[in-house]
Scaffold this active site. Structure first.
Site, PDB file in Angstrom:
ATOM      1  N   ASN A  68     -15.105  -1.870   7.687  1.00 45.01           N
ATOM      2  CA  ASN A  68     -14.325  -1.692   6.454  1.00 45.01           C
ATOM      3  C   ASN A  68     -14.413  -2.890   5.521  1.00 45.01           C
ATOM      4  O   ASN A  68     -13.582  -3.039   4.623  1.00 45.01           O
ATOM      5  CB  ASN A  68     -12.859  -1.382   6.777  1.00 45.01           C
ATOM      6  CG  ASN A  68     -12.707  -0.115   7.592  1.00 45.01           C
ATOM      7  OD1 ASN A  68     -13.177   0.936   7.195  1.00 45.01           O
ATOM      8  ND2 ASN A  68     -12.078  -0.231   8.756  1.00 45.01           N
TER       9      ASN A  68
ATOM     10  N   ASN B 162      -6.295  -3.715  -5.983  1.00 36.25           N
ATOM     11  CA  ASN B 162      -6.361  -5.126  -5.644  1.00 36.25           C
ATOM     12  C   ASN B 162      -5.949  -5.935  -6.867  1.00 36.25           C
ATOM     13  O   ASN B 162      -6.619  -5.891  -7.907  1.00 36.25           O
ATOM     14  CB  ASN B 162      -7.772  -5.518  -5.197  1.00 36.25           C
ATOM     15  CG  ASN B 162      -8.111  -4.936  -3.841  1.00 36.25           C
ATOM     16  OD1 ASN B 162      -7.310  -5.011  -2.911  1.00 36.25           O
ATOM     17  ND2 ASN B 162      -9.283  -4.348  -3.722  1.00 36.25           N
TER      18      ASN B 162
ATOM     19  N   LYS C 135       0.812  -1.216   0.000  1.00 33.50           N
ATOM     20  CA  LYS C 135       0.000   0.000   0.000  1.00 33.50           C
ATOM     21  C   LYS C 135       0.848   1.269   0.000  1.00 33.50           C
ATOM     22  O   LYS C 135       0.434   2.310  -0.516  1.00 33.50           O
ATOM     23  CB  LYS C 135      -0.941  -0.011   1.214  1.00 33.50           C
ATOM     24  CG  LYS C 135      -1.882  -1.200   1.265  1.00 33.50           C
ATOM     25  CD  LYS C 135      -2.780  -1.288   0.044  1.00 33.50           C
ATOM     26  CE  LYS C 135      -3.743  -2.449   0.140  1.00 33.50           C
ATOM     27  NZ  LYS C 135      -3.118  -3.732  -0.112  1.00 33.50           N
TER      28      LYS C 135
ATOM     29  N   GLU D   1      -6.389   2.081  -3.246  1.00 35.79           N
ATOM     30  CA  GLU D   1      -5.473   0.961  -3.408  1.00 35.79           C
ATOM     31  C   GLU D   1      -5.822   0.216  -4.684  1.00 35.79           C
ATOM     32  O   GLU D   1      -6.875   0.453  -5.292  1.00 35.79           O
ATOM     33  CB  GLU D   1      -5.546  -0.001  -2.217  1.00 35.79           C
ATOM     34  CG  GLU D   1      -6.900  -0.679  -2.037  1.00 35.79           C
ATOM     35  CD  GLU D   1      -6.969  -1.519  -0.780  1.00 35.79           C
ATOM     36  OE1 GLU D   1      -6.147  -1.310   0.133  1.00 35.79           O
ATOM     37  OE2 GLU D   1      -7.848  -2.395  -0.709  1.00 35.79           O
TER      38      GLU D   1
ATOM     39  N   GLU E 242      -2.929   7.512   6.597  1.00 29.73           N
ATOM     40  CA  GLU E 242      -3.315   8.555   5.651  1.00 29.73           C
ATOM     41  C   GLU E 242      -4.549   9.279   6.171  1.00 29.73           C
ATOM     42  O   GLU E 242      -5.231   8.812   7.093  1.00 29.73           O
ATOM     43  CB  GLU E 242      -3.586   7.956   4.270  1.00 29.73           C
ATOM     44  CG  GLU E 242      -4.701   6.943   4.239  1.00 29.73           C
ATOM     45  CD  GLU E 242      -4.779   6.210   2.910  1.00 29.73           C
ATOM     46  OE1 GLU E 242      -3.788   6.232   2.160  1.00 29.73           O
ATOM     47  OE2 GLU E 242      -5.838   5.625   2.615  1.00 29.73           O
TER      48      GLU E 242
ATOM     49  N   GLU F 287      -9.283   0.956  -6.610  1.00 31.74           N
ATOM     50  CA  GLU F 287     -10.300   1.482  -5.703  1.00 31.74           C
ATOM     51  C   GLU F 287     -10.066   2.964  -5.440  1.00 31.74           C
ATOM     52  O   GLU F 287      -8.931   3.408  -5.245  1.00 31.74           O
ATOM     53  CB  GLU F 287     -10.289   0.705  -4.389  1.00 31.74           C
ATOM     54  CG  GLU F 287     -10.617  -0.775  -4.566  1.00 31.74           C
ATOM     55  CD  GLU F 287     -10.811  -1.498  -3.246  1.00 31.74           C
ATOM     56  OE1 GLU F 287     -10.418  -0.935  -2.209  1.00 31.74           O
ATOM     57  OE2 GLU F 287     -11.353  -2.614  -3.258  1.00 31.74           O
TER      58      GLU F 287
END
Length: 748
Positions: A303, A358, A184, A356, A268, A343
């Site tokens: 999440n 995937n 990430k 991010e 972040e 995303e």
């Protein structure tokens, strides 16, 4: 045109319905070596049971339609995603190898595959995450390629490298692309270099709690703590102040290590009231990359996504184009060559920021398949085999709307997993292909403590969003699951919520609408009336059935009952007050009844319900309203009904029973504040107190982990620790007493 993908139920029927059998290889693992294969018979799909001549002709046809790919692939996963990959592989004429742990020896994906290999004990670290064991299975079966599904090793660059060393193709991106996007921290740096909008944050590894505080103070609260190697909501926490940051840092680090073997974290800026929008990309090994329409995944808990849809009501064509072009630019920057997902978080003004990438097939991929007609698994296999994309960007359009509900074995209030055996299991279906169930279970399957508690991905389609929602509501009403706690009541509530139906949602939807957790359906007066009416008719049909069994022997004077007077009370969900009302039921025809009450008035309804079967379909003649309820269990005076996903106890009494019930004394409830119970089956990670400690309300006492998610157990009262029944590492059952607290004491 919809993708040519049959449902799990259809594939199960094809397997069970096949009239011939073939031998399938089962390799059972011992502690040290993999022995010679043990043969077991399975029902195969028809692709592999015909004559050699027919099989050769079939092979030629599949090569013509799909191009030369692979003869045999191994699926390094389990459950519904393994079944999903098998479906596309079978369609393409490719033989499949399933892997399984000891706990999954009889799982559906094992039965559907042509071969199956035992790769170790139930814990994932010893089976589905064991690269050496999976490599041994590949060597023994001669699989040419591996599809990783999602989760487990699907985003593990070391696994890809190990496969390359064996000369085995990974059905996914290259090792370098996965490493770049899987981290990430690194992916955010690359995204910025690719011209992709990014969220403010620290572009590096957080070294300590003090370092985390410094970063948080620099970019200002709220902040998101995330596992650098993570995904799926694990190793992720939101912090609004220093106290939450310290706790979130500790839990995220532990979860990250447990889930991914990597405890590096990043921090972040947390964007308040965001929408989670993602873009599906497809790439090949010739430098071609296209993007498909967006998916909206804003309905989340912890999440983790709960309800997804495609396309999004929030995204206009211009924003879609910008998002898609940025996703393609990022993919080309790293040489991406498979299905992947970029995303984004989008605000109310349609500003969007990279979240991010995937580097795998997403759980929610079926909704994209529905609105584009593209089989994403097929495209992954083709790309891995070196084929060029046959789809151009200008070929991609949007047809209709699709919604996915993730059906979990979990408590819908606190999102705690439930384990057990599915004693009754019936998936919803329709005759026109607008309902799809991606599952990996059958009636009798076990929901285990070791794996994700997902039961099924229920997907519905419609020409419009409203039609897709209506089909989802009907499908959820007809989904029969007994033996475990499930979240269908929450899913039904979400898709019926005015805010969801208007499209005005964000990732905070569940927290805002159900701040204390979803406690079940709240029936209004009309809904109580409808449920009482249906229940009284079901009761009357049972009475007729009893008469037919005991007295209806055909005698001249023997006539079936046609009228009843009862008292009906509906309790459950959030309806706790007594609503008993007298009802008179008159039978007009076989399935048609008149129901009258001084409270509810008179209405005529028909009820199609074969006695004691799970589903009852009712039609109210005056209004045309259709209603489906589930008949669950018999109670001493009435029965248990499921309506709108929630369970209700329907009490039905005659006049004398109702009169006497007023004198019944309620059993006093035990004070449970002195006991700390495990909220779920799992294992104890830590115990923060010892016998004799004086504690205050809200103090952390222990941490329990299940399915790689950690839950902090806190005291509901001040007191003194009387007894501790567990220690770290112990396995605990749901509602098991972990800690006992003495009478409350004063604390300074």
């Amino acid at each position: 045109m919809l993708p040519r993908i049959v449902s799990s139920a259809a594939l199960r029927s094809a397997v069970i319905g096949s009239s011939r059998r073939t031998q399938a290889v089962i390799v059972r693992r011992t502690a040290a070596v993999l022995p010679a294969p043990v043969i077991r018979n399975f029902h195969p799909t028809r692709s592999y049971v015909s004559s050699t001549k027919h099989r050769q002709a079939e092979y030629v046809n599949t090569v013509k339609e799909y191009g030369k790919t692979f003869d045999k692939i191994l699926i390094a996963n389990r459950g519904e995603i393994a079944c999903r990959v098998i479906r596309s592989a079978k369609k393409m004429g490719i033989k499949t190898v399933a892997i399984h742990s000891d706990a999954d020896a009889n799982a559906l994906h094992v039965q559907l595959a042509d071969e199956a290999v035992n790769v170790g004990p139930a814990p994932t670290s010893q089976s589905y995450l064991s690269i050496p064991n999976i490599l041994a299975a590949i060597r023994q079966t001669g699989a040419q390629a591996v599809h990783p599904g999602y989760g487990f090793l699907s985003e593990n660059a070391h696994f890809v490298k190990a496969l390359e060393a064996e000369g085995v193709v990974f059905i996914g991106p290259s090792e370098s692309a996965m490493a770049d996007m899987g981290d990430k921290i690194e992916s955010k740096i690359i995204a910025k270099a690719s011209g992709v909008n990014t969220i403010p944050g620290y572009n590096g590894v957080v070294e300590s709690i003090e370092h985390a505080k410094t970063i948080a103070h620099d970019i200002t609260y709220p902040v998101m703590i995330k596992a650098s190697a993570g995904g799926g909501g694990k190793g992720m926490r939101i912090a609004w102040n220093d106290t939450e940051l310290v706790e979130g840092y500790k839990l995220a680090k532990q979860e990250s290590l447990s889930s991914f073997g990597d405890d590096r974290l990043l921090i972040e800026k947390y964007i308040d009231n965001p929408r989670h929008i993602e873009i599906q990309v497809l790439g090949d090994k010739h430098g071609n990359v296209i993007y498909l329409p967006e998916r909206e995944c804003s309905i989340q808990r912890r999440n983790q996504k709960v309800v997804e849809e495609a396309p999004s009501v929030h995204i206009d064509p211009e924003t879609r184009r910008k998002m898609g072009e940025q996703a393609v630019a990022l993919s080309k920057h790293v040489g991406y060559s498979s299905a992947g997902t970029v995303e984004f978080l989008a605000d109310s003004q349609r500003n969007f920021y990279f979240l991010e990438m995937n580097t795998r097939l997403q759980v929610e991929h079926p909704i994209t398949e529905y609105i584009t007609g593209i089989d994403l698994v097929e495209q992954m296999i083709r790309s891995a085999a070196g084929q060029e994309l046959s789809i151009k960007q200008e070929d991609v359009g949007i047809k209709g709307w699709a919604i996915e509900s993730r059906v979990y074995a979990e408590d819908p209030e606190k999102y705690l997993p439930s384990i057990g055996r599915l004693t009754k299991y019936i998936e919803p279906r329709d005759d026109i292909g607008n309902v799809r169930c991606d599952s990996g279970i059958v009636e009798g399957s076990e929901i285990s403590i070791y794996y994700d508690p997902m039961i099924c991905k229920l997907v519905t389609y419609g020409p419009t969003r409203d039609q897709a929602i209506a089909t989802m509501q009907k499908a959820l009403d007809e989904y029969v699951i007994k033996g475990v706690t499930h979240n269908i009541s929450l899913l039904r509530e979400i898709v019926s919520h005015p805010r969801f139906q208007s499209g005005k949602i964000s990732t905070k939807f569940l927290a805002e609408e159900y701040p204390e957790g979803f406690k079940g359906t709240q029936l209004d007066a009309d809904a109580v009336k409808d449920l009482a009416s249906i229940s009284s008719v079901l009761w009357a049909k049972r009475e007729v059935g009893k008469w037919a069994f005991t007295e209806g022997k055909g005698g001249a004077s023997s006539k079936p009952p046609t009228e009843w007077s009862v008292w009906v009370n509906v309790a459950g969900g959030q309806n706790t007050e007594d609503n008993s009302t007298p009802i008179t039921i008159r039978k007009l025809a076989d399935d048609e009844f008149e129901v009258s009450s001084p409270t509810y008035g008179t209405q005529v309804l028909s009820a199609a319900w074969p006695l004691e079967t799970p589903l009852a379909h009712a039609l109210f003649k005056d209004t045309g309203k259709k209603l489906t309820v589930q008949y669950l269990d018999v109670l001493p005076l009435g029965f248990k009904i499921q309506h709108l996903g929630s369970k209700f106890d329907v009490t039905i009494q005659n006049e004398r029973q109702h009169e006497l019930s007023k004198y019944m004394i309620e059993k006093p409830k035990q004070d449970m504040a002195k006991f700390i119970l495990s909220p779920m089956p799992g294992s104890v990670v830590s115990v923060a107190v010892k016998v004799g400690d004086v504690i205050s309300e809200g103090e952390e006492l222990a941490v329990v982990e299940a399915m790689k998610m950690q839950n902090v157990l806190r005291s509901a009262r001040a007191g003194k620790i009387k007894k501790i029944n567990v220690q770290p590492g112990n396995a605990v059952a749901a509602d098991e007493i972990i800690i006992e607290i003495d009478d409350e004491v004063k604390t300074e």
